[in-house]
Enzyme design. Structure first.
Site, PDB file in Angstrom:
ATOM      1  N   ARG A 184       0.826  -1.212   0.000  1.00  0.00           N
ATOM      2  CA  ARG A 184       0.000   0.000   0.000  1.00  0.00           C
ATOM      3  C   ARG A 184       0.860   1.262   0.000  1.00  0.00           C
ATOM      4  NH1 ARG A 184      -3.348   2.758   4.415  1.00  0.00           N
ATOM      5  NH2 ARG A 184      -4.974   3.864   3.257  1.00  0.00           N
TER       6      ARG A 184
ATOM      7  N   HIS B 174       0.622   4.472  -2.474  1.00  0.00           N
ATOM      8  CA  HIS B 174       0.394   5.842  -2.010  1.00  0.00           C
ATOM      9  C   HIS B 174       1.564   6.760  -2.375  1.00  0.00           C
ATOM     10  CE1 HIS B 174      -3.210   5.388   0.877  1.00  0.00           C
ATOM     11  NE2 HIS B 174      -3.237   4.442  -0.028  1.00  0.00           N
TER      12      HIS B 174
ATOM     13  N   ASN C 125      -3.200   8.773   4.976  1.00  0.00           N
ATOM     14  CA  ASN C 125      -2.050   7.925   5.331  1.00  0.00           C
ATOM     15  C   ASN C 125      -1.869   7.687   6.829  1.00  0.00           C
ATOM     16  OD1 ASN C 125      -1.245   7.663   2.631  1.00  0.00           O
ATOM     17  ND2 ASN C 125      -0.098   9.580   2.704  1.00  0.00           N
TER      18      ASN C 125
ATOM     19  N   HIS D 221      -6.412  -5.781  -2.244  1.00  0.00           N
ATOM     20  CA  HIS D 221      -7.229  -5.838  -1.028  1.00  0.00           C
ATOM     21  C   HIS D 221      -7.515  -7.271  -0.584  1.00  0.00           C
ATOM     22  CE1 HIS D 221      -8.777  -1.406  -1.278  1.00  0.00           C
ATOM     23  NE2 HIS D 221      -7.486  -1.510  -1.080  1.00  0.00           N
TER      24      HIS D 221
HETATM   25  C1  HEM Z   1      -9.134   1.575  -5.913  1.00  0.00           C
HETATM   26  C2  HEM Z   1      -9.014   2.482  -4.974  1.00  0.00           C
HETATM   27  C3  HEM Z   1      -8.543   2.172  -3.588  1.00  0.00           C
HETATM   28  C4  HEM Z   1      -9.100   2.628  -2.439  1.00  0.00           C
HETATM   29  C5  HEM Z   1     -10.289   3.564  -2.313  1.00  0.00           C
HETATM   30  C6  HEM Z   1      -8.359   2.052  -1.355  1.00  0.00           C
HETATM   31  C7  HEM Z   1      -8.612   2.297  -0.009  1.00  0.00           C
HETATM   32  C8  HEM Z   1      -8.035   1.601   1.032  1.00  0.00           C
HETATM   33  C9  HEM Z   1      -8.376   1.766   2.412  1.00  0.00           C
HETATM   34  C10 HEM Z   1      -9.395   2.750   2.973  1.00  0.00           C
HETATM   35  C11 HEM Z   1      -7.642   0.881   3.125  1.00  0.00           C
HETATM   36  C12 HEM Z   1      -7.687   0.650   4.626  1.00  0.00           C
HETATM   37  C13 HEM Z   1      -6.750   1.587   5.352  1.00  0.00           C
HETATM   38  C14 HEM Z   1      -6.969   1.494   6.835  1.00  0.00           C
HETATM   39  O1  HEM Z   1      -8.011   1.983   7.285  1.00  0.00           O
HETATM   40  O2  HEM Z   1      -6.133   0.915   7.556  1.00  0.00           O
HETATM   41  C15 HEM Z   1      -6.826   0.160   2.195  1.00  0.00           C
HETATM   42  C16 HEM Z   1      -5.932  -0.824   2.534  1.00  0.00           C
HETATM   43  C17 HEM Z   1      -5.070  -1.422   1.652  1.00  0.00           C
HETATM   44  N1  HEM Z   1      -4.929  -1.107   0.312  1.00  0.00           N
HETATM   45 FE1  HEM Z   1      -6.169   0.029  -0.781  1.00  0.00          FE
HETATM   46  N2  HEM Z   1      -7.371   1.260  -1.860  1.00  0.00           N
HETATM   47  C18 HEM Z   1      -7.441   1.304  -3.220  1.00  0.00           C
HETATM   48  C19 HEM Z   1      -6.573   0.688  -4.105  1.00  0.00           C
HETATM   49  C20 HEM Z   1      -5.451  -0.014  -3.728  1.00  0.00           C
HETATM   50  C21 HEM Z   1      -4.372  -0.387  -4.608  1.00  0.00           C
HETATM   51  C22 HEM Z   1      -4.284  -0.023  -6.086  1.00  0.00           C
HETATM   52  C23 HEM Z   1      -3.477  -1.077  -3.860  1.00  0.00           C
HETATM   53  C24 HEM Z   1      -2.174  -1.690  -4.265  1.00  0.00           C
HETATM   54  C25 HEM Z   1      -1.917  -2.157  -5.464  1.00  0.00           C
HETATM   55  C26 HEM Z   1      -4.004  -1.144  -2.514  1.00  0.00           C
HETATM   56  C27 HEM Z   1      -3.425  -1.824  -1.478  1.00  0.00           C
HETATM   57  C28 HEM Z   1      -3.939  -1.873  -0.201  1.00  0.00           C
HETATM   58  C29 HEM Z   1      -3.411  -2.761   0.832  1.00  0.00           C
HETATM   59  C30 HEM Z   1      -2.335  -3.812   0.646  1.00  0.00           C
HETATM   60  C31 HEM Z   1      -4.115  -2.460   2.000  1.00  0.00           C
HETATM   61  C32 HEM Z   1      -3.906  -3.075   3.391  1.00  0.00           C
HETATM   62  C33 HEM Z   1      -2.920  -2.189   4.151  1.00  0.00           C
HETATM   63  C34 HEM Z   1      -2.468  -2.740   5.483  1.00  0.00           C
HETATM   64  O3  HEM Z   1      -2.826  -3.855   5.845  1.00  0.00           O
HETATM   65  O4  HEM Z   1      -1.715  -2.020   6.166  1.00  0.00           O
HETATM   66  N3  HEM Z   1      -5.187  -0.460  -2.463  1.00  0.00           N
HETATM   67  N4  HEM Z   1      -7.068   0.621   0.927  1.00  0.00           N
END
Ligand code: HEM
Ligand SMILES: *[C@@H]1O[C@H](CO)[C@@H](O)[C@H](O)[C@H]1NC(C)=O
Ligand SMILES: *[C@@H]1O[C@H](CO)[C@@H](O)[C@H](O)[C@H]1NC(C)=O
Ligand SMILES: *[C@@H]1O[C@H](CO)[C@@H](O)[C@H](O)[C@H]1NC(C)=O
Ligand SMILES: *[C@@H]1O[C@H](CO)[C@@H](O)[C@H](O)[C@H]1NC(C)=O
Ligand SMILES: *[C@@H]1O[C@H](CO)[C@@H](O)[C@H](O)[C@H]1NC(C)=O
Length: 326
Positions: free
Chosen positions: A62, A66, A94, A193
């Site tokens: 992530r 970002h 973030n 995700h």
């Molecule tokens: C399509 C639009 C996207 C939105 C709106 C979005 C939004 C989010 C949100 C809100 C979280 C949770 C953060 C939290 O509250 O801890 C999250 C987690 C995550 N996102 Fe996305 N995301 C998107 C696309 C992506 C993309 C393109 C990737 C990577 C290629 C990605 C990888 C991740 C990962 C791996 C997590 C887990 C993070 C952790 O466990 O620390 N996301 N995302």
């Protein structure tokens, strides 16, 4: 070919060649000659950290996303705020959710000892994200490098460039298109995700305060909603987290798409991927596709994402400390 055309052709060639230094491309093995241990040191530090806490793989994947979406993949997400500047990492997009910064610091500190001033923080993050995909997917791949570090990091830019979990399909597609990524690539990248976690605050509205007429999002599977409500009470505790793919939270499979099809996507933005017949078709394809094939497509899009807006050649700098502009 007439002479006029040849001249135009030559003139173009001269223009292209003279632009070459600042237009330099990322290359696989960029540090072969200058710091051959670069990628193996990053990998050692990443694997060491992931052995202790496998969840951090998701954090690094992530973080690279970002970084890439705000001023390109230039390591700007790693910069700390100062008295005069609130940096990207302290934007609500973030903070407090991004994690894994210490892993980048550990790799950087070893690399400064081994090959001082050579390996950029932006590349360290790209390598670390690749190693995290390897860790959760099991398949190694090469990632091009040669990124330089940016010297600007603004919280406001994180807010205007990152997608929000409340986004609909049009908004999601728009923000990815702005970065040169197609809707289909957006759908494949969202497969990330399938690993990691979310804070309850990122989707609480879907459980308790959806609209003026219904408190719960009708597009969320009611059984799953009940389960989520137990994990995420209707209060303001901002530190509770839940896995995004509760079945296999550390495995990079394609279960994310099965979850969406079962109305168990955690965010409005996840569920939005089946809001039109065309995108629904792609989600179905991803859920049926042979796993190795989907993983390959994810990696292609992830590598492309890592080249968004990069600084190369003599642009930017090689930061000595990833948290501080030189
Ligand atoms: C399509 C639009 C996207 C939105 C709106 C979005 C939004 C989010 C949100 C809100 C979280 C949770 C953060 C939290 O509250 O801890 C999250 C987690 C995550 N996102 Fe996305 N995301 C998107 C696309 C992506 C993309 C393109 C990737 C990577 C290629 C990605 C990888 C991740 C990962 C791996 C997590 C887990 C993070 C952790 O466990 O620390 N996301 N995302
Ligand atoms: C670095 O070495 C690898 C492995 O031999 C090779 O594939 C790659 O093209 C090299 N890259 C550069 C920039 O020399
Ligand atoms: C998506 O959100 C934007 C901005 O809020 C809105 O203008 C648009 O109508 C929405 N699109 C759909 C299909 O709901
Ligand atoms: C959640 O809490 C808020 C504020 O305390 C309250 O207004 C709302 O009615 C609650 N919603 C549900 C569904 O319990
Ligand atoms: C519920 O949602 C509305 C609209 O976004 C918001 O103004 C309000 O503060 C929210 N209420 C609670 C208790 O979160
Ligand atoms: C998205 O992934 C699917 C496999 O699940 C693949 O067929 C498709 O070509 C990919 N699209 C892009 C743009 O990478």
């Amino acid at each position: 070919m007439d002479l006029g055309r040849v001249n135009v052709f030559l003139a173009l060639a001269v223009i292209i060649l003279s632009c070459a230094p600042s237009n330099a491309q990322l290359q696989i093995g960029f540090y072969n000659g200058t710091c051959p241990v670069a990628e193996s040191i990053v990998k050692e530090e990443v694997m060491k950290a992931l052995n202790d806490d496998p969840g951090l793989a998701a954090g690094l994947v992530r973080m690279h996303f970002h970084d890439a979406f705000v001023r390109g993949a230039d390591g700007s997400v790693l910069i700390d705020s100062t008295n005069n500047n609130i940096a990207e990492k302290d934007s609500p997009a973030n903070n407090p959710s991004l994690r894994g910064f210490e892993i980048i610091d550990a790799a950087k500190s070893r690399l400064e000892t081994e090959c001082e001033g050579i390996v950029s923080c932006a590349d360290i993050l790209a390598f670390a994200a690749r190693d995290s995909v390897l860790f959760s997917m099991g398949i190694p791949y090469a990632v091009p490098s040669g990124r330089r570090d940016g010297r600007v990091s603004l919280a406001s830019e994180a807010m205007s460039n990152m997608p929000f979990p409340s986004f609909n399909l049009t908004e999601l597609t728009g923000i990815f298109n702005d970065k040169g990524l197609s809707q289909e690539e957006m759908i494949n990248l969202s497969g990330a995700h399938t690993i990691g976690r979310s804070h309850c605050t990122s989707f609480r509205r879907r459980l308790y305060n959806f609209s003026s007429t219904v408190s719960q999002d009708p597009s969320l599977d009611p059984t799953y909603a009940e389960q989520l409500k137990k994990q995420c009470p209707n209060d303001t505790n901002p530190s509770i987290v839940v896995p995004m793919d509760p079945d296999t939270p550390t495995e990079f499979d394609s279960n994310y798409y099965n979850l969406i099809l079962a109305n168990r996507g955690l965010f409005t933005s996840d569920q939005a991927l089946i809001s039109t017949p065309e995108t629904m078709e792609q989600v179905l394809e991803n859920s049926y596709a042979p796993l190795e094939y989907f993983q390959l497509k994810f990696r292609d899009a992830f590598v492309k994402m890592g080249s968004i807006g990069v600084l190369t050649g003599d642009e930017g700098e090689i930061r000595m400390n990833c948290r501080v502009i030189n």
